[in-house]
Design a protein around this motif. Structure first.
Motif, PDB file in Angstrom:
ATOM      1  N   HIS A 199      44.591  93.110 129.605  1.00  0.00           N
ATOM      2  CA  HIS A 199      44.103  91.925 130.708  1.00  0.00           C
ATOM      3  C   HIS A 199      43.736  92.337 131.969  1.00  0.00           C
ATOM      4  CE1 HIS A 199      48.594  91.941 130.251  1.00  0.00           C
ATOM      5  NE2 HIS A 199      48.445  91.451 131.606  1.00  0.00           N
ATOM      6  N   LEU A 200      42.992  91.644 132.439  1.00  0.00           N
ATOM      7  CA  LEU A 200      42.356  91.896 133.985  1.00  0.00           C
ATOM      8  C   LEU A 200      42.585  90.701 134.662  1.00  0.00           C
ATOM      9  CD1 LEU A 200      40.458  93.997 135.409  1.00  0.00           C
ATOM     10  CD2 LEU A 200      38.601  92.077 135.154  1.00  0.00           C
ATOM     11  N   TRP A 201      43.014  90.920 136.041  1.00  0.00           N
ATOM     12  CA  TRP A 201      43.156  90.085 136.967  1.00  0.00           C
ATOM     13  C   TRP A 201      42.355  90.337 138.249  1.00  0.00           C
ATOM     14  CZ3 TRP A 201      46.386  85.661 136.729  1.00  0.00           C
ATOM     15  CH2 TRP A 201      47.200  85.764 135.504  1.00  0.00           C
ATOM     16  N   ARG A 202      41.459  89.325 138.607  1.00  0.00           N
ATOM     17  CA  ARG A 202      40.635  89.651 139.635  1.00  0.00           C
ATOM     18  C   ARG A 202      40.375  88.459 140.623  1.00  0.00           C
ATOM     19  NH1 ARG A 202      36.162  89.611 136.770  1.00  0.00           N
ATOM     20  NH2 ARG A 202      36.231  92.225 136.511  1.00  0.00           N
ATOM     21  N   TRP A 203      40.547  89.072 141.965  1.00  0.00           N
ATOM     22  CA  TRP A 203      40.228  88.165 143.089  1.00  0.00           C
ATOM     23  C   TRP A 203      38.873  88.554 143.667  1.00  0.00           C
ATOM     24  CZ3 TRP A 203      44.089  84.406 144.450  1.00  0.00           C
ATOM     25  CH2 TRP A 203      45.213  84.624 143.902  1.00  0.00           C
ATOM     26  N   LEU A 231      42.908  92.130 125.364  1.00  0.00           N
ATOM     27  CA  LEU A 231      43.938  92.418 125.059  1.00  0.00           C
ATOM     28  C   LEU A 231      44.426  92.865 123.691  1.00  0.00           C
ATOM     29  CD1 LEU A 231      46.828  91.736 126.511  1.00  0.00           C
ATOM     30  CD2 LEU A 231      46.698  89.574 125.599  1.00  0.00           C
ATOM     31  N   THR A 232      45.361  93.882 123.735  1.00  0.00           N
ATOM     32  CA  THR A 232      45.674  94.497 122.566  1.00  0.00           C
ATOM     33  C   THR A 232      46.851  94.371 122.061  1.00  0.00           C
ATOM     34  OG1 THR A 232      46.336  96.637 123.576  1.00  0.00           O
ATOM     35  CG2 THR A 232      43.770  96.325 122.870  1.00  0.00           C
ATOM     36  N   ASP A 233      47.936  94.072 122.991  1.00  0.00           N
ATOM     37  CA  ASP A 233      49.223  93.530 122.457  1.00  0.00           C
ATOM     38  C   ASP A 233      49.517  91.990 121.962  1.00  0.00           C
ATOM     39  OD1 ASP A 233      51.993  93.005 122.287  1.00  0.00           O
ATOM     40  OD2 ASP A 233      52.383  93.954 124.326  1.00  0.00           O
ATOM     41  N   SER A 234      49.573  92.075 120.647  1.00  0.00           N
ATOM     42  CA  SER A 234      49.402  90.570 120.277  1.00  0.00           C
ATOM     43  C   SER A 234      50.680  89.661 120.502  1.00  0.00           C
ATOM     44  CB  SER A 234      49.535  90.620 118.602  1.00  0.00           C
ATOM     45  OG  SER A 234      50.755  91.544 118.084  1.00  0.00           O
ATOM     46  N   LYS A 235      51.757  90.461 120.836  1.00  0.00           N
ATOM     47  CA  LYS A 235      53.020  89.656 121.712  1.00  0.00           C
ATOM     48  C   LYS A 235      52.803  89.014 123.051  1.00  0.00           C
ATOM     49  CE  LYS A 235      55.188  93.776 121.394  1.00  0.00           C
ATOM     50  NZ  LYS A 235      55.948  94.755 121.372  1.00  0.00           N
ATOM     51  N   ARG A 236      51.727  89.595 123.519  1.00  0.00           N
ATOM     52  CA  ARG A 236      51.235  88.880 124.862  1.00  0.00           C
ATOM     53  C   ARG A 236      50.320  87.886 124.762  1.00  0.00           C
ATOM     54  NH1 ARG A 236      51.997  92.323 129.473  1.00  0.00           N
ATOM     55  NH2 ARG A 236      53.112  93.866 129.086  1.00  0.00           N
ATOM     56  N   LEU A 237      49.490  87.575 123.591  1.00  0.00           N
ATOM     57  CA  LEU A 237      48.798  86.524 123.343  1.00  0.00           C
ATOM     58  C   LEU A 237      49.317  85.217 123.588  1.00  0.00           C
ATOM     59  CD1 LEU A 237      46.875  87.684 120.182  1.00  0.00           C
ATOM     60  CD2 LEU A 237      45.926  87.591 122.292  1.00  0.00           C
ATOM     61  N   PRO A 238      50.603  84.707 123.285  1.00  0.00           N
ATOM     62  CA  PRO A 238      50.711  83.451 123.765  1.00  0.00           C
ATOM     63  C   PRO A 238      50.882  83.040 125.261  1.00  0.00           C
ATOM     64  CG  PRO A 238      52.358  84.282 121.994  1.00  0.00           C
ATOM     65  CD  PRO A 238      51.533  85.540 122.290  1.00  0.00           C
ATOM     66  N   ARG A 239      51.271  84.222 125.961  1.00  0.00           N
ATOM     67  CA  ARG A 239      51.283  84.099 127.269  1.00  0.00           C
ATOM     68  C   ARG A 239      50.126  84.060 128.085  1.00  0.00           C
ATOM     69  NH1 ARG A 239      54.800  88.368 130.732  1.00  0.00           N
ATOM     70  NH2 ARG A 239      53.903  88.159 132.627  1.00  0.00           N
TER      71      ARG A 239
END
Length: 80
Positions: A24-28, A49-57
Motif C-alpha cells: 500500500h502507498l501513502w501520498r501527500w 496490497l499483497t497481505d490479505s490480513k491487511r485488506l479489512p484495514r
C-alpha cells in the motif's frame, strides 16, 4: 521513500521493521494556494496490497479517515 519532490510531494510504502512493504502507498501532494496557504491532496492506494490480513484495514481507510488525517495535518501546520 518512494517519491519525493521537496515542497511538492512525498509518498511512501510503509512496512514492518525488517519486512518488505506489503503494497500500500501513502501520498501527500502539496500545491501553493496563495501567499500563506497550501492545498494538500492525500491519497491512499492499496491496489497492490499483497497481505490479505491487511485488506479489512485497507478497506476501512475511507475518504472520511483521509480527511481526518488532513485535518490533523492542518492543525499541526497552523500551530504558532
Amino acid at each position: 521513500m518512494i517519491e519525493f519532490e521537496e515542497s511538492r510531494r512525498i509518498a511512501w510504502t510503509p512496512a514492518e521493521v525488517g519486512q518488505a512493504p506489503p503494497g500500500h502507498l501513502w501520498r501527500w501532494e502539496l500545491e501553493p494556494a496563495g501567499a500563506s496557504r497550501t492545498q494538500v491532496t492525500h491519497t491512499y492506494d492499496w491496489t497492490e496490497l499483497t497481505d490479505s490480513k491487511r485488506l479489512p484495514r485497507a478497506r476501512a481507510t475511507t475518504a472520511d479517515r483521509l480527511r481526518a488525517s488532513l485535518d490533523r495535518l492542518a492543525a499541526l501546520a497552523e500551530m504558532p
